[in-house]
Design a protein around this motif. Structure first.
Motif, short mmCIF file in Angstrom:
data_model
loop_
_atom_site.label_atom_id
_atom_site.label_comp_id
_atom_site.label_asym_id
_atom_site.label_seq_id
_atom_site.Cartn_x
_atom_site.Cartn_y
_atom_site.Cartn_z
N GLY A 1 13.95 13.43 -32.28
CA GLY A 1 14.39 12.66 -33.26
C GLY A 1 15.59 12.03 -33.46
O GLY A 1 16.82 11.88 -33.01
N ASN A 2 14.95 11.89 -34.79
CA ASN A 2 16.71 11.44 -35.20
C ASN A 2 17.53 11.79 -36.79
O ASN A 2 18.16 11.03 -37.20
N LYS A 3 17.28 12.65 -36.99
CA LYS A 3 17.06 12.94 -38.59
C LYS A 3 18.62 14.52 -38.55
O LYS A 3 19.27 14.52 -39.39
N GLN A 4 19.34 14.85 -36.74
CA GLN A 4 20.45 15.29 -36.53
C GLN A 4 21.41 14.61 -37.13
O GLN A 4 21.88 13.56 -37.19
N SER A 5 22.67 15.37 -37.14
CA SER A 5 23.73 15.05 -37.96
C SER A 5 24.81 14.23 -36.59
O SER A 5 24.10 14.41 -34.83
N GLU A 6 25.52 13.44 -36.96
CA GLU A 6 26.33 13.03 -35.54
C GLU A 6 26.57 13.56 -34.98
O GLU A 6 27.18 13.55 -33.13
N LYS A 7 27.39 14.82 -35.28
CA LYS A 7 27.79 15.90 -34.89
C LYS A 7 27.07 16.36 -33.95
O LYS A 7 27.52 16.17 -31.86
#
Length: 286
Positions: free
Chosen positions: A62-68
């Protein structure tokens, strides 16, 4: 029935963790590492079109996690779930069922997304039933310390909160033919409790979605077991049975995590089961 490979994105993982006790000098031959000791990984899903059902097996990170968070996994390439679905002629709202082999973040993270104002989470497939099994669900929502970083609450709890969560009844069974989904399911416990391995009959062949039972072609030799597995000795037994069955019954193995091979077959040798051939999905089923 029509099948479509769905590429949800590529990433990298530490090669040592992916091969456990096997020395780098050996695994580096098949899965070469970069300067950071990271190896190429895929998050390859599978879409089943069967009548009015569209069943998606796994959903990637998915794409919801943080950039870190994503920085730990060195995302690479231009694959993503929505683009791959579109190339197959579909939209995520068309999906009727999401089947999750297990609930580690790289297999189910794409099932849940931010809501519109980013105050909470919601299913990314609003018209789909989400499928797991009760034993694995309990394992995931009450995680052990070893797997806690892989079972992220934001990936899991919204499925139940939305009312879209469904359990496959696997009471006392290691394999069953699912009447709900139309394919066979093997239950294995070495990597995580009650991981589900789909067995799909398609165009005269048996296609097996290997998930984390066999991550890449480099993991075919029996002792090549991931450091991530919670019960590695059990993985050895499960893997030995699976590999021999795969040869004896001419399985075509769909590789979720092998960034460079989509499907493989196996053969018996004096050293044990080894790689026979590799195929792209298109050339095998064109």
């Amino acid at each position: 029935m029509t099948l479509y490979p769905i590429e949800s994105g590529n990433f990298k993982l530490d090669g040592g963790a992916m091969f456990g006790v096997v020395p780098k000098s050996i695994w580096n031959r098949t899965n070469p590492a970069d300067a950071n000791n990271m190896i190429d990984m895929a998050a390859r899903c599978l879409l089943i079109e069967d009548g009015n059902r569209l069943i998606l097996i796994d959903t990637g990170m998915g794409n919801k996690q943080s950039e870190k968070f994503f920085g730990y996994y060195y995302m690479w390439g231009d694959h993503n779930l929505d683009r791959s679905l579109k190339e197959a002629g579909f939209h995520r709202d068309d999906i009727t069922d999401v089947f999750m082999t297990h609930l580690h973040f790289d297999h189910c993270g794409g099932s849940i997304q931010w809501n519109n104002d980013r105050t909470g989470y919601e299913p990314a497939f609003k018209n789909a039933a989400f499928w797991t099994n009760k034993d694995h669900w309990e394992w995931a929502v009450k995680p052990n310390a070893r797997e806690k970083a892989s079972f992220l609450p934001e990936n899991i709890l919204p499925m139940e909160e939305s009312g879209q969560l469904n359990f496959i009844d696997n009471t006392g069974k290691s394999y069953l033919e699912s009447s709900e989904l139309g394919f066979g399911i093997l239950f294995v416990d070495g990597h995580t409790d009650k991981q589900m391995i789909p067995h799909i009959s398609y165009k005269g062949k048996k296609l097996v979605f290997a998930a984390d039972l066999l991550p890449t072609t480099g993991h075919i030799p029996l002792p090549y077991v991931m450091g991530y597995d919670t019960r590695p000795l059990l993985t050895l037994d499960e893997k030995m049975t699976f590999l021999n069955t795969a040869v004896d019954h001419d399985y075509y193995i769909f590789l979720e995590h092998d960034a460079h091979h989509e499907i493989c077959t196996l053969r018996h040798t004096e050293k044990g089961v080894r790689l026979k051939d590799t195929y792209t999905f298109e050339e095998l089923f064109k």
